[in-house]
Design an enzyme around this catalytic site. Structure first.
Site, PDB file in Angstrom:
ATOM      1  N   GLU A  70     156.065 -13.012 -14.528  1.00 25.38           N
ATOM      2  CA  GLU A  70     155.097 -12.335 -13.663  1.00 25.38           C
ATOM      3  C   GLU A  70     155.610 -10.919 -13.421  1.00 25.38           C
ATOM      4  OE1 GLU A  70     154.241 -14.552 -10.030  1.00 25.38           O
ATOM      5  OE2 GLU A  70     154.238 -16.429 -11.152  1.00 25.38           O
ATOM      6  N   GLU A 105     157.863 -21.860  -9.319  1.00 17.87           N
ATOM      7  CA  GLU A 105     158.374 -21.821  -7.941  1.00 17.87           C
ATOM      8  C   GLU A 105     158.595 -23.226  -7.380  1.00 17.87           C
ATOM      9  OE1 GLU A 105     159.516 -19.371  -6.422  1.00 17.87           O
ATOM     10  OE2 GLU A 105     158.436 -17.521  -6.919  1.00 17.87           O
TER      11      GLU A 105
HETATM   12  C1  IPT Z   1     154.658 -15.573  -7.178  1.00 18.94           C
HETATM   13  C2  IPT Z   1     154.002 -16.855  -7.582  1.00 18.94           C
HETATM   14  O1  IPT Z   1     154.665 -17.435  -8.666  1.00 18.94           O
HETATM   15  C3  IPT Z   1     152.574 -16.685  -7.939  1.00 18.94           C
HETATM   16  O2  IPT Z   1     151.978 -17.956  -7.996  1.00 18.94           O
HETATM   17  C4  IPT Z   1     151.875 -15.812  -6.958  1.00 18.94           C
HETATM   18  O3  IPT Z   1     151.914 -16.412  -5.703  1.00 18.94           O
HETATM   19  C5  IPT Z   1     152.566 -14.497  -6.898  1.00 18.94           C
HETATM   20  O4  IPT Z   1     153.880 -14.676  -6.484  1.00 18.94           O
HETATM   21  C6  IPT Z   1     151.959 -13.557  -5.889  1.00 18.94           C
HETATM   22  O5  IPT Z   1     150.612 -13.387  -5.996  1.00 18.94           O
HETATM   23  S1  IPT Z   1     155.945 -16.058  -6.104  1.00 18.94           S
HETATM   24  C7  IPT Z   1     156.479 -14.677  -5.181  1.00 18.94           C
HETATM   25  C8  IPT Z   1     157.348 -15.177  -4.088  1.00 18.94           C
HETATM   26  C9  IPT Z   1     157.234 -13.721  -5.992  1.00 18.94           C
END
Ligand code: IPT
Length: 952
Positions: free
Chosen positions: A487, A411
């Site tokens: 993720e 990010e």
């Molecule tokens: C995403 C981040 O990469 C991760 O660090 C964490 O914050 C996660 O979300 C949520 O828990 S960023 C999100 C805007 C998709």
């Protein structure tokens, strides 16, 4: 301090540091500087102590601090949590004047036999910016919290006592580069040491150990900065000169499934370095990410480093526990979100077998709130700092076979510095692909990566049919790349749901090579209430003016590393073998990419109402990777009661990470359904029911409240979701948390008692007509509920069920149905039909923020008991069961589990269904097939009073 020191104003990454190099184990003399240091915390950088670095400075009045550790977790200052937002104004490169500054001092003795010559002072992790003095001499400064920094100290070491002083600032320009979603915690949080560098010793080594899957040959090249001698006893290499290459016929390759390592030593200048070499080749070819020539499938997790008492100052036990728990739960990959982990963690990944995406310590997410204006990713003034971070990542970790990809960070938006970082990684290490999610065009990365896509998007990408992006050439490039979900499956609170459907897509489309659940562990901080009860704190619990609450608690493990139901579910979804049981046979599909199934033993058992009547071993000849085999299975005749065949794959022998017998996968087949209910009839007594509300008040000798219709559940984090249109606010708007019950009719006749009510919230014309038909069956009562919605219901509802209350003495539950753990419609892969027992207290899942939890699915019957009796409930079809000492409303109102005070009742839900869980706390909502809508429905429960003496 009048003028701020350069590290508080400069965009440069540091001064006077040594060039980054591999982290290796060596026998060079070393002084470990962990332990107790003198410490003082100034609230502002300009309040720092003048002259504190002088060897003669009197620090007697100072406190002490443990290194490694964070000062906020040792009584100095307080932790603070923000996700995306910077906790200071976005005003780069400036940081607040209120800049907590920790001053560390310690003395160490130089051993009498310490060699003359070069030595380095090594910091494995300092958050965030620090200056170092040895014996009053300023050595340099550095930033890059999760990256090694080394300084030359040879000329400054003295015989006898040496005084080391380190000044650490919480905020620095580098803080703009470290906006990861985690607690802001500062200090010397990883080890500090002094290491001798003998003349002529190897300073840096780069092991290239490739595997040619077409010939089975390994090629070993060991690049060193000075000539050295290499010994790999198992390969017959004894004191051969570096670099080679040495061609090794018939080498055993390394993979996460078969993590074969060859021990090696490297000697030069009187120093011996020990290496563990894994031969493997990682290539993106023909649109697939391959290891040793085969497409691999990531069954991954994102791992932040966490210990509930020590923060990111994790211990060796924490790291080993993480790796062991991952292996035990069928996980094969880790993304080190969002920084390089403690270097020892990677040794464990090499040894136990986990693929690693090693991520650079880089995130600038908070620039989002400035429309990405000034984002360091696109500002050339930050380039040296960014390239420095990338180099330090690659150099430190380049010798780990487990590391199969570099990641530029997380990010950090887009901009010209990112391709430059990618180029640094590619140039230095052509043997590993590069990952970065923020590049949706994928112009400078080797895999296409996304976070939290919906199932439909993954399906599209799997078919290479994703929407066109702006530049046709880049679009074509991306369309040809393998795809990973860096993720997905946001494990916040109850859930995530929908994992199975992702896995099906990964198995269907070669391009979709799996993903990484967000995230491994909740970052809760262990605290105690005033009266001494333990709980885990989240954002806001330390009085932070700006925080993101329990968004920091989104892991598959609770902070103390107890597995959550989400982890158990993930384990089942990603099982490396699939067991399909049918009448007379069982099919074992090996979903692994390299290993056959010879490590597994298969057992079967025939269970009648969950009690094994027959069992045995199953002979399954080793199934090769991606192979399938079918073997006969004795199938007993159906019995009067419901019966199942359960086949389990367990470890045949102890592995490094689990004992023999550890369960890897389960498959089940229903042999017989059991008899239909035979209701013998009886006379229903009027005085069991409240004459006004028509509700049951007594069952046998047991006082009872209810049951009556229940639509509500304490919203989960996913119900409250931040993505799309969250359901919970809508539920409250509709009033599902405050329905009223109006009696429409009470009728007694020969069949029993019929109660009709209209269940509806205030201020709307929506309602449900509920008809409760009660009849007697000997001592037992049979209740059929029929629900007919009235009005324009359009949204999914939380649950459709019955809630009743029993006396508080009810403490034990035994049931036949899904278990042993929590399950919901879209996270039920892990539920195995069987007979289970639990205390009421153990049925609760202690999510850090209380919410709906603990549901047991597919329950045929349950017996709930206390000291003076209890009740047996049976469901037709099955029911979903929750049993708790508080109501859904209590759960909803609580901020921490310690807020939940047992009432003088036990609340039991016998539900037809609940809506699924989804992953909307940061991802897609519930899949349509798991959404529950208000529609005509009927279900039946039978309530049987139990005496204190009765036991099933
Ligand atoms: C995403 C981040 O990469 C991760 O660090 C964490 O914050 C996660 O979300 C949520 O828990 S960023 C999100 C805007 C998709």
């Amino acid at each position: 301090m009048s003028t701020p020191p350069p590290l508080l104003t400069s965009m440069s990454p540091g001064e006077n540091r040594r060039a980054p190099r591999a982290h290796v184990r060596s026998d060079a003399p070393r002084i470990q500087l962990d332990g107790s240091w003198r410490f003082s915390l100034a609230p502002r950088a300009d309040d720092a102590t003048d002259g504190f670095e002088a060897p003669g400075f009197d620090d007697d009045g100072w406190g002490t601090i443990e290194v490694p550790g964070h000062w906020q977790l040792q009584g100095h200052g307080r932790p603070a949590y923000t996700n995306v937002r910077y906790p200071f104004p976005v005003d780069p490169p400036f940081v607040p004047d209120e800049n907590p500054t920790g001053e560390y001092r310690r003395t160490f003795e130089l051993p009498g036999d310490w060699p003359d010559g070069d030595a380095v002072l090594r910091f494995l992790g300092v958050d965030s910016a620090f200056t170092v003095w040895l014996n009053g001499v300023e050595l340099g400064w550095s930033t890059g919290s999760r990256l090694t920094a080394e300084l030359d100290v040879g000329p400054h070491l003295r015989a006898g006592a040496n005084v080391l002083a380190v000044r650490v600032h919480q905020w620095s320009p580098a803080s703009y580069l470290e906006d990861q979603d985690m607690w802001w915690l500062s200090g010397l949080f990883r080890s500090v040491s002094v290491i001798s560098r003998p003349a002529g010793s190897v300073d840096d080594v780069f092991v290239h150990a490739d595997y040619d899957h077409t010939t089975g040959t390994g090629t070993l090249r060991v690049d060193t900065d000075v000539p050295a001698l290499l010994t790999v006893p198992e390969l017959g290499l004894e004191g051969v000169a570096t670099p080679g290459p040495y061609v090794v016929p018939a080498v055993e390759p390394w993979s996460a499934e078969q993590p074969r390592l060859y021990d090696a030593t490297l000697t030069a200048g009187g120093e011996t370095i020990t290496l563990r070499i894994g031969f493997r080749t990682v290539v993106v070819a023909d649109g697939l990410l391959t290891v040793n020539g085969r497409r691999i499938l990531f069954r991954g997790v994102n791992r932040h480093e966490w210990n509930p008492d020590r923060g990111r100052a994790v211990t060796a036990q924490d790291m080993l526990a993480d790796v062991t728990l991952m292996k035990q739960h069928n996980i094969n990959a880790v993304r080190t979100s969002h920084y390089p982990p403690h270097p020892d963690f990677l040794d464990l990944c090499d040894e136990y077998g986990l693929y690693v995406i090693d991520e650079c310590d880089y995130e600038t997410h908070g620039f989002l709130f400035a429309d990405w204006m000034g984002n360091p990713s696109d500002d050339l003034r930050w380039r040296p700092a960014l390239l420095d971070r990338m180099r330090r990542t690659v150099e430190r970790d380049k010798n780990h076979p487990s590391v199969i990809m570099w990641s530029l960070g997380n990010e950090a938006g887009s901009g010209q510095n990112l391709p430059a970082m990618s180029a640094v990684a590619h140039e230095r290490d052509p043997g590993r692909p590069v990952h970065y999610e923020g590049d949706w065009e994928s112009s400078y990365v080797d895999v296409y990566s996304r976070m939290y896509p919906t199932h439909d998007e993954v399906d599209e990408i799997g078919r290479h049919a994703e929407p066109l992006t702006a530049d046709p050439e880049l679009d074509a490039h991306r369309r040809g790349l393998p795809f990973v979900l860096c993720e997905y499956g946001h494990a916040m609170g109850t859930g995530p749901g929908g994992l199975l459907e992702y896995q099906e897509l990964f198995e269907r489309y070669p391009r979709c090579q799996g993903g990484f659940i967000w995230e491994w562990i909740d970052h809760g901080i262990r605290q105690r209430t005033a009266d001494g009860r333990e709980f885990f704190a989240y954002g806001g619990d330390f009085g932070e003016p700006l925080h993101d609450g329990n968004f920091v608690a989104d892991g598959l493990l609770f902070p103390d590393r107890r597995p959550s139901p989400g982890l158990v579910e993930y384990k089942a979804v990603i099982a490396p073998v699939r067991i399909t049981v049918e009448r007379g046979r069982v099919t074992v599909a090996n979903l692994q990419d390299f290993a056959d199934t010879s490590a597994l033993r298969f057992t079967w058992s025939h269970e009648v109402e969950g009690v094994a009547t027959q069992s045995g071993e199953l002979v399954v000849p080793p199934v090769p990777a991606h192979g399938t085999t079918t073997v006969p299975l004795p199938t007993p005749a159906a019995t009067a009661a419901e019966s199942w065949l359960t086949v389990r794959a367990v470890l045949g022998q102890a592995a490094a990470w689990a004992p023999a017998g550890h369960e890897v996968a389960v498959g089940q087949y229903q042999v017989g359904t059991g008899p239909a209910w035979s209701v013998t009839g009886g006379t229903l007594s009027r005085d069991l029911f409240d004459p006004h509300a028509g509700l049951l008040t007594r069952l046998g000798g047991l006082p009872v409240d209810g049951p009556r219709l229940d639509l509500w559940r304490a919203p989960t984090d996913n119900d409250l979701g931040m993505a799309g249109t969250p359901v919970a606010p809508r539920w409250r708007e509709l009033g599902l948390d405050r329905v009223t019950h109006r009696v429409v009719e009470q009728r007694w006749d020969a069949d029993g008692f019929t109660l009709r009510t209209r269940v509806a919230p205030a201020a709307t014309d929506l309602g449900l007509l509920a008809t409760y038909r009660w009849s007697a069956d000997g001592d037992a009562l049979v209740l059929t509920v029929e629900v007919v919605p009235e009005g324009p219901w359009t949204d999914p509802i939380p649950r459709l069920g019955l809630r009743m209350a029993l006396p508080a003495e009810i403490s034990e539950v035994e049931w036949f149905g899904g278990g042993p753990g929590e399950a919901y419609a879209d996270s039920a892969r892990s539920a195995v039909v069987g007979r289970y027992r639990s205390s009421v207290d153990d049925l609760q899942t202690p999510y850090l923020r209380p919410q709906e939890n603990g549901n047991r699915a597919g329950v045929r019957w349950a017996e709930l008991r206390g000291s003076s009796g209890g009740v047996r409930v049976e469901g037709r079809p099955t029911v979903e069961l929750t049993v708790r000492r508080w109501t859904s409303e209590d759960l909803d109102a609580a901020a921490h589990p310690t807020d939940l005070v047992p009432r003088d009742r036990v609340y039991v839900n016998l539900d037809l269904a609940q809506t699924g869980l989804g992953s909307a706390s940061c991802g897609p909502g519930v899949l349509p097939q798991y959404e529950l809508y208000a529609s005509p429905a009927t279900w039946t429960v039978r309530l049987v009073p139990l005496d204190a003496s009765e036991r099933s």
